[in-house]
Design a protein around this motif. Structure first.
Motif, PDB file in Angstrom:
ATOM      1  N   LYS A  97       0.841  -1.201   0.000  1.00  0.00           N
ATOM      2  CA  LYS A  97       0.000   0.000   0.000  1.00  0.00           C
ATOM      3  C   LYS A  97       0.874   1.248   0.000  1.00  0.00           C
ATOM      4  O   LYS A  97       0.559   2.239  -0.679  1.00  0.00           O
ATOM      5  CB  LYS A  97      -0.944  -0.008   1.210  1.00  0.00           C
ATOM      6  CG  LYS A  97      -2.111  -0.982   1.065  1.00  0.00           C
ATOM      7  CD  LYS A  97      -3.205  -0.746   2.090  1.00  0.00           C
ATOM      8  CE  LYS A  97      -2.751  -1.080   3.483  1.00  0.00           C
ATOM      9  NZ  LYS A  97      -3.895  -1.010   4.451  1.00  0.00           N
ATOM     10  N   LYS A  98       1.963   1.203   0.728  1.00  0.00           N
ATOM     11  CA  LYS A  98       2.881   2.342   0.757  1.00  0.00           C
ATOM     12  C   LYS A  98       3.564   2.517  -0.597  1.00  0.00           C
ATOM     13  O   LYS A  98       3.733   3.634  -1.083  1.00  0.00           O
ATOM     14  CB  LYS A  98       3.926   2.133   1.859  1.00  0.00           C
ATOM     15  CG  LYS A  98       3.354   2.189   3.266  1.00  0.00           C
ATOM     16  CD  LYS A  98       4.407   1.841   4.297  1.00  0.00           C
ATOM     17  CE  LYS A  98       3.807   1.815   5.699  1.00  0.00           C
ATOM     18  NZ  LYS A  98       4.799   1.371   6.721  1.00  0.00           N
ATOM     19  N   ALA A 101       0.959   3.915  -3.014  1.00  0.00           N
ATOM     20  CA  ALA A 101       0.643   5.313  -2.706  1.00  0.00           C
ATOM     21  C   ALA A 101       1.763   6.234  -3.184  1.00  0.00           C
ATOM     22  O   ALA A 101       1.513   7.302  -3.760  1.00  0.00           O
ATOM     23  CB  ALA A 101       0.422   5.484  -1.207  1.00  0.00           C
ATOM     24  N   PHE A 226      -3.623   3.725  -2.749  1.00  0.00           N
ATOM     25  CA  PHE A 226      -3.653   3.128  -1.408  1.00  0.00           C
ATOM     26  C   PHE A 226      -4.962   2.353  -1.224  1.00  0.00           C
ATOM     27  O   PHE A 226      -4.968   1.202  -0.763  1.00  0.00           O
ATOM     28  CB  PHE A 226      -3.533   4.225  -0.353  1.00  0.00           C
ATOM     29  CG  PHE A 226      -3.360   3.712   1.055  1.00  0.00           C
ATOM     30  CD1 PHE A 226      -2.097   3.531   1.586  1.00  0.00           C
ATOM     31  CD2 PHE A 226      -4.469   3.425   1.855  1.00  0.00           C
ATOM     32  CE1 PHE A 226      -1.931   3.054   2.888  1.00  0.00           C
ATOM     33  CE2 PHE A 226      -4.314   2.955   3.150  1.00  0.00           C
ATOM     34  CZ  PHE A 226      -3.045   2.773   3.667  1.00  0.00           C
ATOM     35  N   GLU A 230      -5.742  -1.740  -0.879  1.00  0.00           N
ATOM     36  CA  GLU A 230      -6.491  -2.235   0.279  1.00  0.00           C
ATOM     37  C   GLU A 230      -7.601  -3.181  -0.177  1.00  0.00           C
ATOM     38  O   GLU A 230      -7.790  -4.264   0.397  1.00  0.00           O
ATOM     39  CB  GLU A 230      -7.084  -1.061   1.061  1.00  0.00           C
ATOM     40  CG  GLU A 230      -8.014  -1.468   2.215  1.00  0.00           C
ATOM     41  CD  GLU A 230      -7.290  -2.202   3.328  1.00  0.00           C
ATOM     42  OE1 GLU A 230      -7.949  -2.987   4.034  1.00  0.00           O
ATOM     43  OE2 GLU A 230      -6.070  -2.017   3.487  1.00  0.00           O
TER      44      GLU A 230
END
Length: 251
Positions: A97-98, A101, A226, A230
């Motif tokens: 996710k990081k 992003a 992000f 998820e």
């Protein structure tokens, strides 16, 4: 001899049932209206653009099935409990996710051209995550059928509500269905590429198109990527949990 489920595994079974109910529920009024708008937009997009996106998705999927690009260097994890695998999966999802992003923020800040370039890059990040996730749950992606399973998980996460029941049924019946698939080359001929790319694009359209707006692209790009990771993480973990629990008493 069947092995009894642990307390944690029983909890996950109940969680999976609740997830299935949410996944298969009928779309609400807003979701139906959004899909209607997306259909109208698709009708005015030039055929050349559709063909380009379709070719991009097809190329990435071909790489997934036939290439070694996404296969992790490490071997699938063995002799771990479901709770331990879930813990490692959560760590993996947090990392990706990081990554997504940061990538979305970078391309979002670069204007329309970089924003458009983000689409294939993001698909690659998602597939890399799913390949590593498969190894966390003990499944080797060196097997073509495991790579095909990943594509079904990918579609489940980003398909329309009409497609989800059929995809979920396939995933839940994977041990049997996977034995009926033809060789990889023959399977590729059966895929509806236009449908696959359109389902995927429609699911992410609103968030990703906002990324192209000057001035807010970086923030929106990070937020969109992000959130999309998820969603993929939830679908991916639950699909592999289903398989792991099914396989527990078969091995």
């Amino acid at each position: 001899m069947e092995q009894p489920y642990t307390i944690y595994e029983e909890q996950m079974q109940r969680k999976l049932k609740r997830w299935e109910i949410r996944l298969l529920k009928e779309p609400n009024l807003i979701e139906r209206a959004s899909k209607s708008v997306q259909n109208r937009i698709n009708q005015v997009i030039p055929e050349k653009v559709h063909n380009t996106i379709t070719a991009t998705v097809k190329g990435i999927v071909q790489t997934t099935l036939f290439g070694i690009t996404y296969i992790p260097a490490s071997e699938p994890l063995r002799d771990l409990s479901l709770a331990e695998r879930d813990g490692k999966a959560e760590e993996l999802l947090s990392l990706y996710k990081k990554i997504a992003a940061a990538e979305g923020a970078g391309t979002g800040a670069g204007g329309i051209l970089l924003g458009l370039a983000d689409f294939p890059i993001l698909i690659g990040i998602k597939l890399k995550f799913l390949f590593e996730l498969a190894h966390v749950y003990g499944y080797s992606t060196k097997d073509y059928r495991e790579r095909l399973f990943i594509l079904y998980v990918f579609q489940l996460a980003f398909s329309s509500s009409k497609k989800k029941p059929e995809l979920l049924k396939t995933i839940k019946s994977w041990p049997i269905i996977s034995q009926t698939f033809p060789p990889a080359a023959d399977y590729m001929k059966q895929v509806n590429w236009q449908q696959l790319q359109q389902e995927y694009r429609d699911t992410i359209d609103f968030r990703k198109m906002l990324q192209l707006i000057p001035g807010i692209g970086a923030v929106v790009g990070a937020w969109a990527n992000f959130g999309l990771l998820e969603e993929l993480g939830v679908a991916g973990m639950n699909c592999f949990r289903l398989r792991w629990l099914q396989d527990k008493n078969v091995e």
